[in-house]
Design an enzyme around this catalytic site. Structure first.
Site, PDB file in Angstrom:
ATOM      1  N   TYR A   1       0.833  -1.201   0.000  1.00 30.91           N
ATOM      2  CA  TYR A   1       0.000   0.000   0.000  1.00 30.91           C
ATOM      3  C   TYR A   1       0.867   1.249   0.000  1.00 30.91           C
ATOM      4  CZ  TYR A   1       0.736   0.910   5.049  1.00 30.91           C
ATOM      5  OH  TYR A   1       1.281   1.213   6.267  1.00 30.91           O
TER       6      TYR A   1
ATOM      7  N   LYS B   1       6.380  -1.748   2.082  1.00 32.05           N
ATOM      8  CA  LYS B   1       5.163  -1.182   2.701  1.00 32.05           C
ATOM      9  C   LYS B   1       4.030  -2.192   2.513  1.00 32.05           C
ATOM     10  CE  LYS B   1       3.063   3.384   3.359  1.00 32.05           C
ATOM     11  NZ  LYS B   1       3.196   3.439   4.803  1.00 32.05           N
TER      12      LYS B   1
ATOM     13  N   GLU C   1      12.422   2.538  14.031  1.00 29.71           N
ATOM     14  CA  GLU C   1      11.446   3.570  13.635  1.00 29.71           C
ATOM     15  C   GLU C   1      10.295   3.536  14.617  1.00 29.71           C
ATOM     16  OE1 GLU C   1       9.610   2.710   9.828  1.00 29.71           O
ATOM     17  OE2 GLU C   1       9.629   0.563  10.209  1.00 29.71           O
TER      18      GLU C   1
ATOM     19  N   LEU D   1      10.925   1.391   7.236  1.00 29.99           N
ATOM     20  CA  LEU D   1      10.319   1.883   6.000  1.00 29.99           C
ATOM     21  C   LEU D   1      11.082   3.130   5.548  1.00 29.99           C
ATOM     22  CD1 LEU D   1       7.738   1.357   4.186  1.00 29.99           C
ATOM     23  CD2 LEU D   1       6.904   3.451   5.224  1.00 29.99           C
TER      24      LEU D   1
HETATM   25  N1  PDD Z   1       2.727   5.006   7.603  1.00 25.80           N
HETATM   26  N2  PDD Z   1       7.389   3.839   9.148  1.00 25.80           N
HETATM   27  C1  PDD Z   1       6.241   3.149   9.178  1.00 25.80           C
HETATM   28  C2  PDD Z   1       6.225   1.796   9.800  1.00 25.80           C
HETATM   29  C3  PDD Z   1       5.067   3.722   8.638  1.00 25.80           C
HETATM   30  O1  PDD Z   1       3.913   3.012   8.664  1.00 25.80           O
HETATM   31  C4  PDD Z   1       5.107   5.034   8.097  1.00 25.80           C
HETATM   32  C5  PDD Z   1       3.912   5.702   7.514  1.00 25.80           C
HETATM   33  C6  PDD Z   1       6.337   5.710   8.090  1.00 25.80           C
HETATM   34  C7  PDD Z   1       6.488   7.092   7.504  1.00 25.80           C
HETATM   35  O2  PDD Z   1       6.513   7.074   6.107  1.00 25.80           O
HETATM   36  P1  PDD Z   1       6.044   8.332   5.240  1.00 25.80           P
HETATM   37  O3  PDD Z   1       6.795   9.504   5.711  1.00 25.80           O
HETATM   38  O4  PDD Z   1       6.370   7.950   3.866  1.00 25.80           O
HETATM   39  O5  PDD Z   1       4.546   8.491   5.475  1.00 25.80           O
HETATM   40  C8  PDD Z   1       7.466   5.074   8.612  1.00 25.80           C
HETATM   41  C9  PDD Z   1       1.515   5.443   6.941  1.00 25.80           C
HETATM   42  C10 PDD Z   1       1.227   6.887   7.056  1.00 25.80           C
HETATM   43  C11 PDD Z   1       0.370   4.538   7.355  1.00 25.80           C
HETATM   44  O6  PDD Z   1       0.624   3.346   7.463  1.00 25.80           O
HETATM   45  O7  PDD Z   1      -0.760   5.017   7.524  1.00 25.80           O
END
Ligand code: PDD
Length: 285
Positions: free
Chosen positions: A31, A146, A179, A203
């Site tokens: 996703y 992801k 993270e 991620l």
């Molecule tokens: N998640 N790490 C994890 C495990 C995440 O699920 C997310 C973001 C990030 C940050 O990534 P980015 O800056 O590209 O949004 C880091 C999204 C927002 C979610 O699962 O809803």
């Protein structure tokens, strides 16, 4: 709300997928979450590149060209009631008789996209920062994909909610920072911004990249390197980043103050620069 499912635009209540969908049965899919400001997708090409990387990681062909993705997004953004929103897109390996192995021959993937209003952090939350808890990072070794199979993240995130907090900061092998359960984490020490290196254990965040670009462009001292658990607990400031939350200060960790328990100078600077960066990018033709 209108959503996109497998070539059709439908009211969400009318959208249907098979109970044999491999996303439902195995969590076999990937996703993306893409913020939309003033009806324009932010960092679209970076998000689509990461999508491609995730698809490659699970050996699934990209179902759409860039032009097709863009036209789906444009349609949903046009129909959104909100100027600021986020696109959620979700691709699974499709519906097939239950068997862990890939369907052979392959079946059509399931492609779902929706556009929801974006609720950015409130002024109160920006002013106070948020609290977080720490937990052992017990996820798999491909956190760079992801993947929609988010059960470990769900359980880890709930630890924060149970403690009345916003995020769970993950420590791998009782030793180093990876993270957050749904965000990337930065440490600030003696005026230097520290970020864990992108590897298979986290991620590769799009917001993480923006923050590091902003730091470089504004001569903010920064280092990308492994960060020990001790450094997390000794931080002057802790920051979390994600597409919906942008950048937020973590002001309490496991019930203890981080620094003086207030959003610090690094957070304030990066937050301001992030808003300027967004305005510039959104104004660009
Ligand atoms: N998640 N790490 C994890 C495990 C995440 O699920 C997310 C973001 C990030 C940050 O990534 P980015 O800056 O590209 O949004 C880091 C999204 C927002 C979610 O699962 O809803």
């Amino acid at each position: 709300m209108t959503i996109y499912l497998n070539g059709l635009y439908l009211p969400v209540e009318e959208a249907r997928i098979s109970v044999l969908d491999r996303g439902f049965i195995f969590g076999d899919g990937v996703y993306e979450v893409i913020p939309v400001y003033s009806r324009r997708a932010f960092r679209l090409s970076a998000h689509l590149q990461r999508l491609q990387r995730s698809l490659d990681g699970i050996r699934l062909a990209n179902p759409h060209s860039l032009a097709q993705w863009t036209s789906i997004f444009d349609e949903l953004i046009a129909q959104s009631e909100s100027d600021d929103s986020y696109l959620y897109l979700h691709i699974t390996r499709g519906a097939a008789p239950r068997d862990q192995a890939f369907p052979n021959p392959p079946v059509a993937p399931t492609v779902f996209v929706m556009c929801n209003p974006l609720s950015r952090p409130s002024a109160a939350l920006l002013a106070s920062g948020v609290c977080a808890v720490t937990a052992q990072d017990n996820r798999w070794l491909r956190c760079d994909i992801k993947a929609i199979s988010l059960l470990p993240n769900v359980l880890l995130r709930q630890l924060a909610v149970d403690a009345g907090c916003a995020e769970t900061v993950l420590i791998r092998d009782d030793s180093f920072l990876t993270e957050g359960s749904a965000s990337n984490i930065f440490v600030v020490k003696n005026g230097t911004l520290l970020a864990p290196p992108k590897d298979n254990l986290m991620l590769p965040g799009i917001t993480y990249d923006v923050i590091l670009e902003i730091a470089a462009a504004n001569s903010i001292p920064h280092e990308v390197r492994k960060i020990s658990k001790t450094e997390v607990f000794d931080a002057d400031e802790l920051l979390l980043t994600s597409s919906p939350k942008e950048v937020l200060a973590i002001t309490r960790l496991d019930g203890q103050p981080v620094g003086n328990a207030e959003p610090g100078p690094m957070f304030k600077r990066l937050y301001t620069l992030y808003q300027e960066f967004k305005r510039d990018v959104m104004r660009a033709p």
